[in-house]
Design an enzyme around this catalytic site. Structure first.
Site, PDB file in Angstrom:
ATOM      1  NE  ARG A 102      51.248  58.668 -25.264  1.00  0.00           N
ATOM      2  CZ  ARG A 102      51.807  59.067 -24.131  1.00  0.00           C
ATOM      3  NH1 ARG A 102      51.384  58.612 -22.962  1.00  0.00           N
ATOM      4  NH2 ARG A 102      52.802  59.929 -24.150  1.00  0.00           N
ATOM      5  CB  THR A 375      53.283  56.264 -15.626  1.00  0.00           C
ATOM      6  OG1 THR A 375      53.322  57.519 -16.289  1.00  0.00           O
ATOM      7  CG2 THR A 375      52.976  55.165 -16.600  1.00  0.00           C
ATOM      8  CB  THR A 393      50.473  57.356 -17.962  1.00  0.00           C
ATOM      9  OG1 THR A 393      51.039  58.482 -17.307  1.00  0.00           O
ATOM     10  CG2 THR A 393      50.237  57.699 -19.414  1.00  0.00           C
ATOM     11  CG  ASP A 417      54.511  62.461 -22.471  1.00  0.00           C
ATOM     12  OD1 ASP A 417      55.434  63.008 -21.846  1.00  0.00           O
ATOM     13  OD2 ASP A 417      53.984  61.399 -22.111  1.00  0.00           O
ATOM     14  CB  SER A 446      54.414  56.950 -24.625  1.00  0.00           C
ATOM     15  OG  SER A 446      54.479  56.278 -23.390  1.00  0.00           O
ATOM     16  CB  SER A 447      59.084  56.751 -21.763  1.00  0.00           C
ATOM     17  OG  SER A 447      59.648  57.935 -22.231  1.00  0.00           O
ATOM     18  N   GLY A 467      57.495  56.066 -14.497  1.00  0.00           N
ATOM     19  CA  GLY A 467      58.749  56.807 -14.313  1.00  0.00           C
ATOM     20  C   GLY A 467      59.120  57.738 -15.454  1.00  0.00           C
ATOM     21  N   GLY A 468      58.145  58.133 -16.292  1.00  0.00           N
ATOM     22  CA  GLY A 468      58.472  59.083 -17.366  1.00  0.00           C
ATOM     23  C   GLY A 468      59.594  58.534 -18.232  1.00  0.00           C
TER      24      GLY A 468
HETATM   25  N1  GLY Z   1      53.495  60.110 -19.744  1.00  0.00           N
HETATM   26  C1  GLY Z   1      54.610  59.280 -19.619  1.00  0.00           C
HETATM   27  C2  GLY Z   1      54.873  58.499 -20.868  1.00  0.00           C
HETATM   28  O1  GLY Z   1      53.963  58.220 -21.612  1.00  0.00           O
HETATM   29  O2  GLY Z   1      55.983  58.176 -21.136  1.00  0.00           O
END
Ligand code: GLY
Length: 562
Positions: A102, A375, A393, A417, A446-447, A467-468
Site C-alpha cells: 500500500r 482499481t 490501485t 483514502d 483501503s477497501s 470498486g472503491g
Molecule cells: N483506493 C481504493 C482502495 O484502496 O480501497
C-alpha cells in the site's frame, strides 16, 4: 461477450506475440475451463502475458508479476507502477501469505494538509495533482512477490517492456476512458503526457509509451532501485517540484512492502483467507460473513427481499465500524479481535429489525462517484496448486492524473483514502475519523479485498474486484452467491449487485436489479438509487480437477488458460 479488437497491423517480432498474444488484434474472453493453469485480469494482453509465463514453467507468482506489470502498460487507468496494492496467496504447501504494498503518506504529510485557512476540506487537492500522491508501493511489492517466483525479473518484465515500447491497440473502453480524462491530463501536467491526443482516441489506435518502457528497463536492470533510486527517483522528484508535491528522496528510498499475517476465518466448512489492515476488507468481510453465517440465506434465495434486507443491514453495520475504528494498525490501535469476536457479532446482528429498514443517523456523507473506482484485480492458479489474488490501485481513474515526465507513469491519488477531515467523505463517499487520520509514513485505509476460499485446505475460489468502497460488498456477495446460492462463477460475477456503506444511507443497485424487489424494499423504508456497474469481479474456481476462470462482463476483463 466476445469482442474483437483489430488495430492496424504492424510488423513486430514473433516473441512479442508469443508473450502476450498479438497486441494489435486480440480477443476478450470471458470464461475458460482448463486443467493446468489460468489467469484472469482486466485486460486480455495482461492475462495472455501471465499464461505465457505459466507455459514457460513459471508458477502462479511468476504469472502474477508478468500480468501485474503488463497491466501497468495496457490498463493505465488502474494498472500501475505509481500506485500500490495487496496480495493474498496460498502455497501448495499450505502456507498463506498476505503482502502489503500500500502507498504511504510522505514524511512531510500533516494531519491537516488538505484543510484551508478556514478549516474547510480541499478534496480537489487530495484527489488531483501532485499533492494527492502517496509514496508508491507497487514495485517494492513486485520484488517481494519475486521471492516466491521461479523465473528472473528480466523474463517477467519483458512483455510489459515490449508492450510499452512497441505499443498495442487500445480497446473501445480505454479510448472512452482516456478521452474523458483529456482535460485533466492537460490541467495537471506541465509536460504533455502520451495519453493526450488531439482529436481524441479511437478503438484500435496504437498507444506507445517509450518513457515507460525505459523505466521498466531500469527496473529490469537495477531491481527495485531502478524505481526508488537513481534516474527514476530523480524524475519523480523533479515532477514533485513542478507541481509542489512533497514526496522526497528519503520517502522513496525508505519505502518497504510488508508481509503481514493473512486474515483467516472459518465460514461453515470453508476457510476464507483475506487481507488484514491497512485494508479494511478483511475485517469487514469477516464481520459480514459471520453475521450471515447462522441465517437462513439459502432458503431466502438470491435477490429476495429478505436476503437483500439482511445483507444490506449487515453491510451497514460493518461499514459503520469501518468509519470509526479502522486504520493503519502500525499507527493506531484497532480492536480487531473485539470487532470480529463471536459475542460482538451476536450483538450487532441483534440490532437488525426484521421487515424494517435500519437508519444511519450521523454526519453528512457525499455521493458515490462510480466513474472513479479505478482499481484492478487479477487471479492466477497454477498446476502445482498455488493461488495468487492481487488487487492494485491508483485510486481514482488515472490516479492524480500526473504523469512523471520522462518516466512515463501515472502517480496515484491515494492520499484521498485517508480521512482528510473527520466526517468529510472521500471520493467514494466514505467517512472516517481519528483511526484513519493522516500521519507521516502511515498507510491510508483501503477497501481492497483479495480473497481465497479453501475447502479442506485446498484452493476452491480465488476472487477480488476493484470498486472503491464497493469492493468488500462485491466480494461478500460473490462469496454468498457461490457458497449459499450455489451459483456458477459466471452468474456470481455478472448478476446484479447492490451496495450499502452506512453513509450515505441508501442502497445502490445496478441496472437489472429486479424492480419488484426494489419496490418491496422501498416499502420497508429503504432509499434506493440505481448507479453504474458495481465492481469488476474476477473469479477462478477449482473443483474436480477443473479450473474455471471467469472475467467480469462489466469491462474488458479477460481470461486465459491452458
Ligand atoms: N483506493 C481504493 C482502495 O484502496 O480501497
Amino acid at each position: 461477450m466476445r469482442l474483437l479488437i483489430a488495430g492496424f497491423f504492424m510488423l513486430v517480432t514473433c516473441s512479442l506475440f508469443a508473450q502476450t498474444g498479438n497486441p494489435y488484434s486480440y480477443e476478450i474472453k470471458k470464461r475458460t475451463v482448463v486443467t493446468k493453469g489460468a489467469v484472469v485480469s482486466a485486460h486480455p494482453l495482461a492475462s495472455g502475458a501471465g499464461v505465457a509465463i505459466l507455459q514457460k514453467g513459471g508458477n502462479a507468482f511468476d504469472a502474477a508479476i508478468a500480468t501485474q506489470l503488463a497491466l501497468a502498460v495496457v490498463y493505465p487507468g488502474a494498472g500501475n507502477i505509481g500506485g500500490g496494492g495487496f496480495m493474498v496467496a496460498h502455497l501448495s504447501t499450505g502456507r498463506n501469505i498476505a503482502l502489503d504494498f500500500r502507498e504511504k503518506a510522505p514524511g512531510a504529510a500533516t494531519r491537516d494538509m488538505y484543510l484551508d485557512a478556514n478549516g474547510n476540506a480541499r478534496t480537489d487537492l487530495s484527489q488531483n495533482g501532485h499533492l494527492a500522491s502517496g509514496i508508491p508501493g507497487t514495485i517494492a511489492g513486485i520484488f517481494s512477490e519475486l521471492k516466491y517466483a521461479r523465473l528472473p525479473i528480466s523474463t517477467l518484465i519483458q512483455p510489459a517492456i515490449d508492450l510499452a515500447g512497441k505499443g498495442f491497440a487500445i480497446t473501445e473502453a480505454e479510448a472512452r476512458s482516456l478521452n474523458a480524462s483529456q482535460n485533466a491530463f492537460k490541467k495537471y501536467n506541465t509536460v504533455t503526457p502520451v495519453f493526450v491526443k488531439e482529436g481524441g482516441w479511437r478503438a484500435g489506435d496504437t498507444l506507445v509509451q517509450k518513457d515507460l518502457a525505459r523505466t521498466l528497463q531500469l527496473i529490469r536492470d537495477k531491481g527495485a532501485a531502478g524505481f526508488y533510486e537513481g534516474e527514476t527517483a530523480r524524475l519523480i522528484l523533479e515532477e514533485m517540484q513542478r507541481g509542489r508535491g512533497i514526496i522526497t528522496a528519503a520517502d522513496l528510498s525508505g519505502y518497504q512492502a510488508k508481509e503481514r499475517e493473512a486474515t483467516v476465518f472459518p465460514y461453515k466448512k470453508y476457510n476464507i483467507v483475506t487481507m488484514p489492515l491497512p485494508s479494511s476488507g478483511g475485517v469487514i468481510l469477516q464481520q459480514m460473513m459471520k453475521m450471515v453465517e447462522g441465517q437462513p440465506l439459502r432458503s431466502y434465495g438470491f435477490l429476495s427481499v429478505q436476503a437483500v434486507h439482511l445483507m444490506t443491514e449487515v453491510e451497514r453495520l460493518a461499514y459503520a465500524d469501518r468509519a470509526k475504528y479502522l486504520g493503519d494498525r502500525d499507527y493506531y490501535s484497532v480492536p480487531v479481535d473485539t470487532l470480529t469476536s463471536e459475542s460482538y457479532i451476536r450483538q450487532r446482528i441483534a440490532l437488525i429489525q426484521p421487515d424494517k429498514a435500519g437508519t444511519s443517523k450521523d454526519i453528512q456523507a457525499g455521493v458515490l462517484s462510480p466513474a472513479s473506482e479505478e482499481t484492478t484485480h487479477l487471479n492466477v492458479y497454477d498446476r502445482e496448486g498455488n493461488a495468487v489474488s492481487i488487487t492494485t490501485t491508483l485510486n481514482g481513474g488515472y490516479g492524480c492524473k500526473v504523469v512523471v515526465a520522462g518516466a512515463g507513469f501515472l502517480l496515484n491519488n491515494e492520499m484521498d483514502d485517508f480521512s482528510i477531515k473527520p466526517g468529510v467523505p472521500n471520493m467514494y463517499g466514505a467517512v472516517g475519523a481519528e483511526a484513519n487520520a493522516i500521519a507521516p509514513g502511515k498507510r491510508m485505509l483501503s477497501s481492497m479485498t483479495p480473497t481465497l476460499v479453501l475447502d479442506k485446505g485446498k484452493v476452491f475460489i480465488i476472487t477480488g474486484t476493484p470498486g472503491g468502497t464497493t469492493i468488500t460488498t462485491s466480494v461478500f456477495q460473490t462469496l454468498i452467491d457461490m457458497l449459499e446460492f450455489n451459483m456458477t462463477p459466471e452468474d456470481a460475477v455478472n448478476k446484479p449487485k447492490f451496495h450499502h456503506q452506512w453513509l450515505p444511507d441508501e442502497i445502490f443497485v445496478e441496472a437489472g436489479f429486479p424492480i419488484e424487489i426494489r419496490e418491496a424494499l422501498q416499502k420497508m423504508g429503504y432509499r434506493i438509487t440505481q448507479r453504474g456497474g458495481i465492481g469488476r469481479t474476477e473469479v477462478i474456481k477449482v473443483s474436480g480437477g477443473k479450473i474455471e476462470a471467469v472475467g467480469d462482463g462489466r469491462g474488458d476483463d479477460s481470461v486465459e488458460g491452458y
